[in-house]
Design a protein around this motif. Sequence first.
Motif, PDB file in Angstrom:
ATOM      1  N   HIS A 189      45.674  41.844  32.953  1.00 13.35           N
ATOM      2  CA  HIS A 189      45.304  42.760  34.035  1.00 13.35           C
ATOM      3  C   HIS A 189      46.468  43.696  34.333  1.00 13.35           C
ATOM      4  CE1 HIS A 189      41.840  40.336  34.359  1.00 13.35           C
ATOM      5  NE2 HIS A 189      42.420  39.340  34.959  1.00 13.35           N
ATOM      6  N   LYS A 199      36.330  46.999  30.049  1.00 14.97           N
ATOM      7  CA  LYS A 199      35.013  47.181  29.438  1.00 14.97           C
ATOM      8  C   LYS A 199      33.988  47.729  30.423  1.00 14.97           C
ATOM      9  CE  LYS A 199      32.926  42.681  30.325  1.00 14.97           C
ATOM     10  NZ  LYS A 199      32.295  41.520  29.742  1.00 14.97           N
ATOM     11  N   TYR A 252      30.993  48.071  43.125  1.00 21.31           N
ATOM     12  CA  TYR A 252      32.077  47.514  43.932  1.00 21.31           C
ATOM     13  C   TYR A 252      32.503  48.453  45.054  1.00 21.31           C
ATOM     14  CZ  TYR A 252      32.448  44.050  40.275  1.00 21.31           C
ATOM     15  OH  TYR A 252      32.156  43.049  39.399  1.00 21.31           O
ATOM     16  N   PHE A 303      45.559  41.656  47.876  1.00 18.93           N
ATOM     17  CA  PHE A 303      46.852  42.353  47.888  1.00 18.93           C
ATOM     18  C   PHE A 303      46.865  43.458  48.954  1.00 18.93           C
ATOM     19  CE2 PHE A 303      47.254  41.080  43.210  1.00 18.93           C
ATOM     20  CZ  PHE A 303      47.854  39.890  43.570  1.00 18.93           C
ATOM     21  N   ARG A 319      37.935  42.312  28.038  1.00 22.44           N
ATOM     22  CA  ARG A 319      37.697  41.714  29.345  1.00 22.44           C
ATOM     23  C   ARG A 319      37.762  42.735  30.463  1.00 22.44           C
ATOM     24  NH1 ARG A 319      41.699  36.886  28.269  1.00 22.44           N
ATOM     25  NH2 ARG A 319      40.295  35.365  27.377  1.00 22.44           N
ATOM     26  N   SER A 320      37.236  42.271  31.585  1.00 24.62           N
ATOM     27  CA  SER A 320      37.481  42.843  32.906  1.00 24.62           C
ATOM     28  C   SER A 320      37.253  44.339  32.986  1.00 24.62           C
ATOM     29  CB  SER A 320      38.896  42.481  33.332  1.00 24.62           C
ATOM     30  OG  SER A 320      39.821  43.129  32.528  1.00 24.62           O
ATOM     31  N   ILE A 321      38.239  45.009  33.673  1.00 22.71           N
ATOM     32  CA  ILE A 321      38.066  46.418  34.003  1.00 22.71           C
ATOM     33  C   ILE A 321      37.901  47.269  32.755  1.00 22.71           C
ATOM     34  CG2 ILE A 321      39.268  48.396  35.014  1.00 22.71           C
ATOM     35  CD1 ILE A 321      38.422  46.684  37.154  1.00 22.71           C
ATOM     36  N   ASP A 348      35.544  35.663  32.817  1.00 16.58           N
ATOM     37  CA  ASP A 348      35.273  36.975  32.228  1.00 16.58           C
ATOM     38  C   ASP A 348      34.435  37.828  33.173  1.00 16.58           C
ATOM     39  OD1 ASP A 348      35.447  38.986  30.454  1.00 16.58           O
ATOM     40  OD2 ASP A 348      34.003  38.180  29.015  1.00 16.58           O
ATOM     41  N   ASP A 349      34.853  37.842  34.445  1.00 14.30           N
ATOM     42  CA  ASP A 349      34.093  38.537  35.478  1.00 14.30           C
ATOM     43  C   ASP A 349      35.041  39.452  36.256  1.00 14.30           C
ATOM     44  OD1 ASP A 349      32.380  39.395  37.378  1.00 14.30           O
ATOM     45  OD2 ASP A 349      31.941  37.427  38.253  1.00 14.30           O
ATOM     46  N   PRO A 350      34.790  40.752  36.270  1.00 11.93           N
ATOM     47  CA  PRO A 350      35.705  41.668  36.969  1.00 11.93           C
ATOM     48  C   PRO A 350      35.691  41.541  38.477  1.00 11.93           C
ATOM     49  CG  PRO A 350      33.840  42.853  36.093  1.00 11.93           C
ATOM     50  CD  PRO A 350      33.729  41.462  35.558  1.00 11.93           C
ATOM     51  N   LEU A 401      46.024  45.715  37.574  1.00 13.75           N
ATOM     52  CA  LEU A 401      46.275  44.928  38.784  1.00 13.75           C
ATOM     53  C   LEU A 401      47.777  44.769  39.010  1.00 13.75           C
ATOM     54  CD1 LEU A 401      44.933  43.307  41.030  1.00 13.75           C
ATOM     55  CD2 LEU A 401      45.019  41.316  39.546  1.00 13.75           C
ATOM     56  N   VAL A 422      42.530  42.553  44.259  1.00 14.35           N
ATOM     57  CA  VAL A 422      42.992  43.816  44.854  1.00 14.35           C
ATOM     58  C   VAL A 422      42.831  43.769  46.374  1.00 14.35           C
ATOM     59  CG1 VAL A 422      42.449  46.268  45.055  1.00 14.35           C
ATOM     60  CG2 VAL A 422      42.628  45.225  42.812  1.00 14.35           C
ATOM     61  N   ILE A 476      38.998  40.475  39.872  1.00 11.79           N
ATOM     62  CA  ILE A 476      40.045  41.501  40.003  1.00 11.79           C
ATOM     63  C   ILE A 476      39.848  42.281  41.296  1.00 11.79           C
ATOM     64  CG2 ILE A 476      41.114  43.472  38.892  1.00 11.79           C
ATOM     65  CD1 ILE A 476      40.052  42.471  36.302  1.00 11.79           C
ATOM     66  N   VAL A 477      38.592  42.581  41.608  1.00 11.75           N
ATOM     67  CA  VAL A 477      38.313  43.319  42.839  1.00 11.75           C
ATOM     68  C   VAL A 477      38.771  42.503  44.054  1.00 11.75           C
ATOM     69  CG1 VAL A 477      36.484  44.297  44.255  1.00 11.75           C
ATOM     70  CG2 VAL A 477      36.394  44.528  41.785  1.00 11.75           C
ATOM     71  N   ALA A 483      39.207  35.576  37.166  1.00  8.72           N
ATOM     72  CA  ALA A 483      38.617  36.736  36.489  1.00  8.72           C
ATOM     73  C   ALA A 483      38.761  36.614  34.984  1.00  8.72           C
ATOM     74  CB  ALA A 483      39.274  38.021  36.992  1.00  8.72           C
ATOM     75  N   VAL A 484      39.891  36.053  34.538  1.00  7.30           N
ATOM     76  CA  VAL A 484      40.083  35.845  33.099  1.00  7.30           C
ATOM     77  C   VAL A 484      39.204  34.710  32.608  1.00  7.30           C
ATOM     78  CG1 VAL A 484      41.747  35.094  31.377  1.00  7.30           C
ATOM     79  CG2 VAL A 484      42.395  36.780  33.075  1.00  7.30           C
TER      80      VAL A 484
END
Lengths: 101, 192
Positions: B52, B129, B138, A67, B125-127, A55-57, B55, A64, A60-61, A51-52
């Motif tokens: 994150h 923005k 999602y 987890f 980055r990420s969430i 640069d794509d969220p 997270l 999650v 992270i999904v 994700a880092v």
Amino acid sequence: MTLMAACLVVSSCLFALGIVGALLARSSALALMMSVQLVLLGAGLNFAAFAVGRDDPTGIVLAVLAFVVAFAQVLLFGALLFAVLRNNDSVSLRVINILRD
Amino acid sequence: MAALNSALFIAFAACLLGGAVAVLLLRDMVRAALFLVLAALSCAALCALLGHQYLALFLVLGYACTTLAMLGLSALCFTGNGGDDTHAPAYWRPAAAVVGLIVAAEVMLLVVFGDQPAIQPASSRSIAKLSAGQLVQYWPQALLAGLVVLTGLVGAAVIAFRQDVAEMDFNAYEPNEGLVLRDVARSGADAQ
């Protein structure tokens, strides 16, 4: 080495350690459960690293989700083992084998 | 700041891999679980280092809730009717260490949230923005995660309260001589 590459190396090591532990845990059900936990932790860290890097969220999904699966696995497996442990002395996989062919 | 981040990353990665190796090598399962929680918290710290924080907070809170649920289940099983609670007190010290670790991690994350420059922030980055409209895409994953959690909770409760699971005597079956379908089929063929 960038932070993402280092994270990928660490998560790959974690994943491999979990797989090795799951393969070697022939007797203890708890060891098997904790090895699967290591695998899921490695997968989640891998998703977070991607994700880092990309640069794509979405990563992270997915982390999650990994987890959440890990937490549900702990709950179900733990409840089953505690239920077995109530009237048995052991949770050894050599004892709990009545479903094995 | 980059040197600090690198040092923190190396320290937490060493904790993570060391904890994972300890989980595999330790014979005492309670202490192995302690090292598993240590590895999970190190994983959360690495997620925070990647930017994150949410997270990481989710991971720590999830492990806190799971550990508390496990403690509740163990208390339910070991102090229930007919349960053997003679060896349960020996587990309280590692369990208290697990809870202490989780509380320490939560305090650390709260400090990080309060003092953002300590760790590289999420930046663009990420969430951080994402707008609310983008988060809507999602919802299948969120629905799936909710279903998984619900299944885990309901399944754990059902297994914990079902008597037939608890009353199964696994010691009555010798290895490879238990309820094996092959043997059942063979005995049926012999009867004919």
